[in-house]
Design a protein around this motif. Structure first.
Motif, PDB file in Angstrom:
ATOM      1  N   LEU A  78       0.820  -1.215   0.000  1.00 24.86           N
ATOM      2  CA  LEU A  78       0.000   0.000   0.000  1.00 24.86           C
ATOM      3  C   LEU A  78       0.851   1.262   0.000  1.00 24.86           C
ATOM      4  CD1 LEU A  78      -2.783   1.351   0.167  1.00 24.86           C
ATOM      5  CD2 LEU A  78      -2.633   1.147   2.659  1.00 24.86           C
ATOM      6  N   PHE A  79       1.968   1.258   0.743  1.00 23.67           N
ATOM      7  CA  PHE A  79       2.829   2.448   0.786  1.00 23.67           C
ATOM      8  C   PHE A  79       3.283   2.827  -0.627  1.00 23.67           C
ATOM      9  CE2 PHE A  79       3.859   0.722   5.171  1.00 23.67           C
ATOM     10  CZ  PHE A  79       3.060   1.639   5.823  1.00 23.67           C
ATOM     11  N   THR A 416      -0.625  11.579  -1.812  1.00 26.18           N
ATOM     12  CA  THR A 416      -0.276  10.535  -0.857  1.00 26.18           C
ATOM     13  C   THR A 416      -0.509  11.043   0.561  1.00 26.18           C
ATOM     14  OG1 THR A 416       1.424   9.693  -2.350  1.00 26.18           O
ATOM     15  CG2 THR A 416       1.579   9.031  -0.041  1.00 26.18           C
ATOM     16  N   PRO A 417      -1.327  10.364   1.351  1.00 25.91           N
ATOM     17  CA  PRO A 417      -1.578  10.843   2.719  1.00 25.91           C
ATOM     18  C   PRO A 417      -0.357  10.670   3.624  1.00 25.91           C
ATOM     19  CG  PRO A 417      -2.623   8.714   2.362  1.00 25.91           C
ATOM     20  CD  PRO A 417      -2.073   9.149   1.029  1.00 25.91           C
ATOM     21  N   PHE A 418      -0.322  11.479   4.673  1.00 26.54           N
ATOM     22  CA  PHE A 418       0.740  11.418   5.697  1.00 26.54           C
ATOM     23  C   PHE A 418       2.133  11.591   5.095  1.00 26.54           C
ATOM     24  CE2 PHE A 418      -2.707   8.500   7.092  1.00 26.54           C
ATOM     25  CZ  PHE A 418      -3.226   9.309   8.098  1.00 26.54           C
ATOM     26  N   PHE A 419       2.218  12.448   4.066  1.00 26.93           N
ATOM     27  CA  PHE A 419       3.499  12.745   3.425  1.00 26.93           C
ATOM     28  C   PHE A 419       4.388  13.496   4.425  1.00 26.93           C
ATOM     29  CE2 PHE A 419       6.355  15.432   1.025  1.00 26.93           C
ATOM     30  CZ  PHE A 419       6.801  14.595   0.018  1.00 26.93           C
ATOM     31  N   PRO A 420       5.708  13.201   4.513  1.00 27.69           N
ATOM     32  CA  PRO A 420       6.486  12.235   3.709  1.00 27.69           C
ATOM     33  C   PRO A 420       6.626  10.869   4.345  1.00 27.69           C
ATOM     34  CG  PRO A 420       7.993  13.575   4.960  1.00 27.69           C
ATOM     35  CD  PRO A 420       6.594  14.034   5.353  1.00 27.69           C
ATOM     36  N   THR A 422       4.632   8.269   4.475  1.00 24.93           N
ATOM     37  CA  THR A 422       4.196   7.142   3.648  1.00 24.93           C
ATOM     38  C   THR A 422       5.250   6.734   2.617  1.00 24.93           C
ATOM     39  OG1 THR A 422       1.892   7.787   3.966  1.00 24.93           O
ATOM     40  CG2 THR A 422       2.371   6.304   2.135  1.00 24.93           C
ATOM     41  N   PRO A 423       5.758   7.646   1.769  1.00 24.66           N
ATOM     42  CA  PRO A 423       6.780   7.213   0.808  1.00 24.66           C
ATOM     43  C   PRO A 423       8.083   6.770   1.460  1.00 24.66           C
ATOM     44  CG  PRO A 423       6.466   9.595   0.691  1.00 24.66           C
ATOM     45  CD  PRO A 423       5.367   9.051   1.539  1.00 24.66           C
ATOM     46  N   LEU A 424       8.436   7.369   2.598  1.00 30.66           N
ATOM     47  CA  LEU A 424       9.638   6.920   3.316  1.00 30.66           C
ATOM     48  C   LEU A 424       9.470   5.474   3.784  1.00 30.66           C
ATOM     49  CD1 LEU A 424      10.591  10.066   5.434  1.00 30.66           C
ATOM     50  CD2 LEU A 424      11.956   9.016   3.611  1.00 30.66           C
ATOM     51  N   LEU A 425       8.291   5.148   4.297  1.00 30.57           N
ATOM     52  CA  LEU A 425       8.032   3.764   4.697  1.00 30.57           C
ATOM     53  C   LEU A 425       8.038   2.844   3.475  1.00 30.57           C
ATOM     54  CD1 LEU A 425       5.235   4.228   7.399  1.00 30.57           C
ATOM     55  CD2 LEU A 425       7.568   3.390   7.764  1.00 30.57           C
ATOM     56  N   GLY A 426       7.550   3.358   2.341  1.00 22.59           N
ATOM     57  CA  GLY A 426       7.596   2.574   1.117  1.00 22.59           C
ATOM     58  C   GLY A 426       9.013   2.207   0.732  1.00 22.59           C
ATOM     59  N   VAL A 427       9.928   3.173   0.793  1.00 18.78           N
ATOM     60  CA  VAL A 427      11.334   2.919   0.480  1.00 18.78           C
ATOM     61  C   VAL A 427      11.927   1.925   1.478  1.00 18.78           C
ATOM     62  CG1 VAL A 427      13.639   3.935   0.349  1.00 18.78           C
ATOM     63  CG2 VAL A 427      11.680   5.171  -0.601  1.00 18.78           C
ATOM     64  N   PHE A 428      11.618   2.132   2.756  1.00 25.36           N
ATOM     65  CA  PHE A 428      12.168   1.264   3.810  1.00 25.36           C
ATOM     66  C   PHE A 428      11.750  -0.188   3.606  1.00 25.36           C
ATOM     67  CE2 PHE A 428      11.364  -0.957   7.819  1.00 25.36           C
ATOM     68  CZ  PHE A 428      12.654  -1.026   8.333  1.00 25.36           C
TER      69      PHE A 428
END
Length: 470
Positions: A78-79, A416-420, A422-428
């Motif tokens: 989802l991230f 994208t909600p809760f930026f940044p 959400t994308p940081l968690l996606g990368v992680f």
């Protein structure tokens, strides 16, 4: 050196990317795809062989908590899906993460992303097609009592010489793609509904024999087991980004692409959780170890009859055909975008004036994928698609963060909600799953990347349209 680096990291203007949308050599793509068809494209590419075989590999790692593992994998996907949704609504073109990287991170990163997508799409669809022959044999064998000879239905290295069913499903997909995008989308929508109905049929049968006692202990391997199973089942989620390859053939891409990506992931997660819960409620979790056809095993246990397994085998045949169709479609559209930018030969962007599809592109992809599926033992290269996909996902997450900083003025139909975070968690999470893969898979992936860089510097670097404009 500095000028070379600037050229490698030069980005393509977003306005130019969007303005070129749909335009190819000799014609243009046609906008025919609705929200339903876009959603079904992503579901079709995602909901495939994984759910029919993954339980036998994942349940022994987590026990009944496989349900939590599916949710964990879904959240991890989802991230990245939210980042895909933002960029798909902002840059509604065919290239998926390749085009997003070109707009945000530069040409060399875009090439690497596109090269990863070639690995994900071309090799994974070949691997999926290889499995089609095995399911065809199972379905026909149970229904009529006959089987294809191994030399014509098994991959090389497993008693086969040429996998004829694998080539057949690739040719069927090519026929539909050459007929037109609208026709392909309609057939895919029908196939997706069939495989969802078959999986719901499995759940209905399984829940008649559901025993709550089979869920205890719920997490015998603890959090570590849930995480290990989550990493295993994550790859059943690969494909949710398929809608993003249809950006130039969607009727209303800015509105529908983000919705299709998120909606498809929700549908797939719901189906996976329901199927997982039904399965572990029927059989003690230890009995799943080593079971390749775990869903068929559950139905055999519940009914003791052959007909439910025949229906399930039919669902698997349809599921694989749908994956082959949608993934081949995505491959051709990514190559279309890369060709338009000059990074690969012009033949890939030629559009048929009558059918408004990239005909030569589709035929080349069909020949490559068909030969790969029919003749080659894929081995580690197929496993390396996992890393390639995760790498492309990570690039999209980084691209969202870069574009928010460099172009805050852009119209975004989805944010994208809760930026940044959400994308940081996606990368992680992408990085975490990548490092969990074995060294042999990494070796295959790095070899593929090295080949890609050789092609880039020997051809793409010199033929890039962006460089010629400077």
């Amino acid at each position: 050196m500095a000028s070379t680096l600037r050229r490698l990291l030069r980005t393509k203007p977003i306005d130019e990317i969007v303005q070129e949308g749909g335009q190819g050599e000799g014609g243009e793509l046609r906008r025919t795809m609705s929200l339903l068809q876009l959603t079904m494209f992503s579901v079709g590419a995602t909901l495939g062989t994984g759910i029919f075989v993954v339980l036998g590999e994942a349940v022994p790692l987590s026990g009944p908590a496989i349900v939590v593992s599916f949710v964990l994998a879904g959240l991890t996907a989802l991230f990245s899906a939210l980042s895909y949704a933002e960029l798909a609504g902002t840059i509604p073109v065919s290239g998926s993460s390749y085009s997003y990287a070109y707009a945000t991170l530069g040409e060399i990163i875009a090439w690497v992303s596109g090269w990863c997508l070639m690995l994900e799409y071309a090799v994974s669809v070949s691997a999926v097609a290889v499995g089609w022959g095995q399911y065809i044999n199972e379905f026909v064998g149970k229904l009529f009592g006959v089987r294809l000879p191994e030399v014509l239905s098994n991959p090389p290295g497993e008693g086969g010489v040429f996998n004829a069913p694998a080539l057949a499903v690739v040719l069927i997909a090519a026929f539909l793609l050459l007929r037109g995008t609208s026709e392909s989308a309609t057939v895919n929508t029908i196939m997706v509904f069939i495989k969802i109905v078959v999986l719901l049929f499995f759940c209905v049968i399984a829940f008649t024999a559901f025993r709550a006692g089979n869920l205890a202990p719920f997490a015998p391997m603890g959090v570590a087991g849930i995480s290990a199973a989550g990493a295993k089942v994550f790859f059943s989620y690969i494909g949710f980004d398929a809608a993003s390859t249809a950006g130039e053939e969607a009727k209303d891409p800015r509105r529908d692409l983000p919705r299709a990506i998120v909606l498809s992931l929700a549908i797939v997660t719901a189906v996976y959780v329901l199927v997982g819960l039904a399965a572990v409620g029927v059989l003690p979790w230890r009995e799943f170890a080593g079971a390749e056809a775990s869903l068929a095993m559950v139905l055999d246990h519940v009914t003791g009859a052959a007909w439910p397994s025949i229906i399930l085998s039919f669902g698997a045949v349809v599921a694989i055909a749908s994956v082959v169709l949608t993934v081949m479609y995505g491959q051709t559209r990514i190559l279309f975008a890369m060709s338009r930018d000059g990074l690969i030969p012009k033949v890939f962007q030629r559009v048929s004036a009558r059918r408004q599809v990239p005909t030569a592109n589709t035929l080349i992809v069909t020949a490559f994928v068909g030969l790969l599926a029919g003749l080659v033992e894929l081995g580690r290269l197929a496993d390396a698609t996992s890393i390639g996909t995760l790498f492309a996902f990570a690039i999209v997450n980084v691209g969202v963060m870069v574009l928010r900083r460099t172009r805050p003025d852009l119209r975004r139909s989805f944010r994208t909600p809760f930026f940044p975070i959400t994308p940081l968690l996606g990368v992680f999470f992408c990085a975490y799953l990548m490092i969990k893969l074995d060294s042999g898979t990494w070796t295959a992936f790095l070899s593929w990347m090295a080949l890609g860089l050789v092609i880039y510097f020997s051809y793409s670097y010199r033929h890039s349209r962006l460089a010629s404009q400077s």
